[in-house]
Design an enzyme around this catalytic site. Structure first.
Site, PDB file in Angstrom:
ATOM      1  NE  ARG A 104      45.376 -12.356  -1.912  1.00  0.00           N
ATOM      2  CZ  ARG A 104      46.070 -12.002  -2.985  1.00  0.00           C
ATOM      3  NH1 ARG A 104      46.886 -12.872  -3.555  1.00  0.00           N
ATOM      4  NH2 ARG A 104      45.946 -10.811  -3.505  1.00  0.00           N
ATOM      5  CB  THR A 108      48.649 -12.067   6.854  1.00  0.00           C
ATOM      6  OG1 THR A 108      47.365 -12.592   6.469  1.00  0.00           O
ATOM      7  CG2 THR A 108      48.504 -11.302   8.167  1.00  0.00           C
ATOM      8  CG  ASP A 200      39.333  -8.544  -6.123  1.00  0.00           C
ATOM      9  OD1 ASP A 200      38.404  -9.370  -6.278  1.00  0.00           O
ATOM     10  OD2 ASP A 200      39.906  -8.384  -5.035  1.00  0.00           O
ATOM     11  CG  ASP A 203      36.247  -6.414  -5.469  1.00  0.00           C
ATOM     12  OD1 ASP A 203      35.362  -6.849  -4.698  1.00  0.00           O
ATOM     13  OD2 ASP A 203      37.296  -5.886  -5.066  1.00  0.00           O
TER      14      ASP A 203
HETATM   15  C1  PRP Z   1      40.764 -14.354  -4.715  1.00  0.00           C
HETATM   16  C2  PRP Z   1      40.638 -15.483  -5.702  1.00  0.00           C
HETATM   17  C3  PRP Z   1      41.288 -16.627  -4.978  1.00  0.00           C
HETATM   18  C4  PRP Z   1      42.393 -15.950  -4.199  1.00  0.00           C
HETATM   19  C5  PRP Z   1      43.691 -16.175  -4.903  1.00  0.00           C
HETATM   20  O1  PRP Z   1      39.809 -14.430  -3.732  1.00  0.00           O
HETATM   21  O2  PRP Z   1      39.320 -15.710  -6.093  1.00  0.00           O
HETATM   22  O3  PRP Z   1      40.410 -17.312  -4.106  1.00  0.00           O
HETATM   23  O4  PRP Z   1      42.098 -14.555  -4.195  1.00  0.00           O
HETATM   24  O5  PRP Z   1      44.750 -15.664  -4.171  1.00  0.00           O
HETATM   25  P1  PRP Z   1      45.839 -16.598  -3.510  1.00  0.00           P
HETATM   26  O6  PRP Z   1      46.217 -17.612  -4.520  1.00  0.00           O
HETATM   27  O7  PRP Z   1      46.963 -15.644  -3.196  1.00  0.00           O
HETATM   28  O8  PRP Z   1      45.270 -17.196  -2.261  1.00  0.00           O
HETATM   29  P2  PRP Z   1      39.706 -13.301  -2.572  1.00  0.00           P
HETATM   30  O9  PRP Z   1      40.563 -13.674  -1.416  1.00  0.00           O
HETATM   31  O10 PRP Z   1      39.953 -11.947  -3.187  1.00  0.00           O
HETATM   32  O11 PRP Z   1      38.229 -13.454  -2.075  1.00  0.00           O
HETATM   33  P3  PRP Z   1      36.863 -13.088  -2.841  1.00  0.00           P
HETATM   34  O12 PRP Z   1      36.736 -14.051  -3.991  1.00  0.00           O
HETATM   35  O13 PRP Z   1      35.821 -13.287  -1.810  1.00  0.00           O
HETATM   36  O14 PRP Z   1      36.951 -11.662  -3.329  1.00  0.00           O
HETATM   37  N1  URA Z   2      42.847 -12.536  -6.354  1.00  0.00           N
HETATM   38  C1  URA Z   2      42.324 -11.927  -7.450  1.00  0.00           C
HETATM   39  O1  URA Z   2      41.105 -11.816  -7.588  1.00  0.00           O
HETATM   40  N2  URA Z   2      43.175 -11.457  -8.379  1.00  0.00           N
HETATM   41  C2  URA Z   2      44.512 -11.568  -8.278  1.00  0.00           C
HETATM   42  O2  URA Z   2      45.234 -11.097  -9.172  1.00  0.00           O
HETATM   43  C3  URA Z   2      45.027 -12.181  -7.130  1.00  0.00           C
HETATM   44  C4  URA Z   2      44.176 -12.670  -6.191  1.00  0.00           C
END
Ligand code: PRP
Ligand code: URA
Length: 209
Positions: A104, A108, A200, A203
């Site tokens: 994400r 944006t 997160d 993370d």
């Molecule tokens: C997180 C999570 C989802 C997304 C949710 O991933 O694991 O995939 O955010 O957010 P949304 O519903 O607003 O799209 P992230 O983009 O942080 O990537 P990562 O798992 O690689 O850290």
């Molecule tokens: N992605 C995450 O990992 N946590 C949130 O709360 C939203 C998006």
């Protein structure tokens, strides 16, 4: 409209509370995610079709039941969805695994695709999309669209925590997809993190912050 199934089983709620705690470290966070994923998939698969088979036990021949119908495919959304794969594979060992890489964009909030590798027969499988978090719903909706672009039509979405906006978005864009969650939280904050959420997920799983 896809149904939303909320799993309020006491064991799931207890483990999820431990995951939410900011003092829970990566090792425990990973293990708890696996345990919840396993408990959830037990329920998600409750309506899979079975067929009668004949087995010979040490005692006699018997008519019993085994899974029939479509084979299962798992589709973790990278990165955090990876934390659910092994647990689900423990219960569904013959599942094949496709990977969808989406992150994400922090500015944006739009999902940015960077990887997609699916089993060749993904379109013949019952697909379980795995991602702990459903926030704006952008990542899930985009991931499901990618699957549909590959001809897949039997798709279920499994998240731990959802925000109402995320559920609404997936339901609007993909009314054919049922959503399975352990908790529906209150809202998103200004950075589109789920409140109260668990922070997160990627993370915390991989210790990258
Ligand atoms: C997180 C999570 C989802 C997304 C949710 O991933 O694991 O995939 O955010 O957010 P949304 O519903 O607003 O799209 P992230 O983009 O942080 O990537 P990562 O798992 O690689 O850290
Ligand atoms: N992605 C995450 O990992 N946590 C949130 O709360 C939203 C998006």
């Amino acid at each position: 409209m896809g149904k939303v199934h909320v799993f309020d089983h006491p064991l799931i709620q207890h483990k999820l509370s431990m995951m939410r705690n900011k003092d829970t470290g990566s090792k425990d966070f990973r293990e708890l995610l696996e345990e919840i994923a396993m408990l959830m998939v037990y329920e998600v698969t409750r309506d899979l079709p079975t067929e009668e088979v004949e087995v010979e036990t040490p005692i006699c021949k018997a008519k019993t039941r085994m899974l029939s119908g479509k084979a299962i495919g798992l589709v973790p959304i990278l990165r955090a969805g990876l934390g659910m794969v092994d647990a689900v594979m423990t219960l569904v060992p013959n599942a094949k695994v496709g990977h969808i890489g989406l992150y994400r964009d922090p500015e944006t909030l739009q999902p940015v695709p960077y990887y997609c590798k699916l089993p060749a027969d993904a379109n013949e499988r019952e697909l379980l999309v795995l991602d702990p978090m459903l926030a704006t719903g952008g990542s899930a909706a985009a991931g499901i669209q990618l699957l549909k672009d590959h001809g897949c039509h039997h798709i279920r979405l499994i998240n731990l925590i959802a925000a109402p906006q995320g559920v609404e978005r997936v339901q609007q864009q993909h009314p054919d997809v049922d959503i399975y969650i352990a908790a529906m939280d209150e809202k998103l904050n200004d950075h589109a993190y789920i409140v109260p959420g668990l922070g997160d997920a990627g993370d915390r799983l991989f210790g990258t912050k």
